[in-house]
Design a protein around this motif. Sequence first.
Motif, short mmCIF file in Angstrom:
data_model
loop_
_atom_site.label_atom_id
_atom_site.label_comp_id
_atom_site.label_asym_id
_atom_site.label_seq_id
_atom_site.Cartn_x
_atom_site.Cartn_y
_atom_site.Cartn_z
N UNK A 1 5.18 7.01 7.21
CA UNK A 1 6.04 6.11 6.92
C UNK A 1 6.99 6.85 5.88
N UNK A 2 6.21 7.26 4.86
CA UNK A 2 6.95 7.85 3.67
C UNK A 2 7.35 9.06 3.94
N UNK A 3 6.80 10.02 4.73
CA UNK A 3 7.21 11.40 5.34
C UNK A 3 8.57 11.20 6.20
N UNK B 1 0.77 -1.28 -0.11
CA UNK B 1 -0.04 0.00 0.01
C UNK B 1 0.84 1.39 -0.06
N UNK B 2 2.06 1.23 0.70
CA UNK B 2 2.93 2.38 0.50
C UNK B 2 3.49 2.56 -0.70
N UNK B 3 3.91 1.45 -1.29
CA UNK B 3 4.51 1.33 -2.57
C UNK B 3 3.54 1.91 -3.81
N UNK C 1 3.58 5.43 -5.69
CA UNK C 1 3.43 5.43 -7.27
C UNK C 1 2.40 6.63 -7.83
N UNK C 2 1.37 6.56 -7.11
CA UNK C 2 0.32 7.45 -7.39
C UNK C 2 0.67 8.95 -7.00
N UNK C 3 1.48 9.28 -5.98
CA UNK C 3 2.14 10.38 -5.70
C UNK C 3 2.89 10.81 -6.94
#
Length: 106
Positions: A57-59, A19-21, A25-27
Amino acid sequence: MELGFAEAARCLADLGHPQRLEAFRLLVQAGDAGLSVGDLAERLAIPRSTLAHHLAQLAASGLMVQAREGRIRRCRVVPARVKALLAVLGDCCEGLPDMAETGGSP
């Protein structure tokens, strides 16, 4: 901006969840405009509370930022960080020119 191996590994670990990946990808596809948290939640078909965890997590790895725009939180990738991560990965592929050129396996 350059990334050391430890930082690159952290980024890759944070991208290691499906889901993070997909959110990442969408961003990336959204470019400078980014996407609102609501849009991301809808496109990923996950609850906002779950998405909030993934976005944190991404931030934390520096791959994206969030900004308030009125009542909306907009997420955007950090292009310099993404390019630095890709540079680390690109260096890894120099020994396999076919792979570096096509982005696929030999």
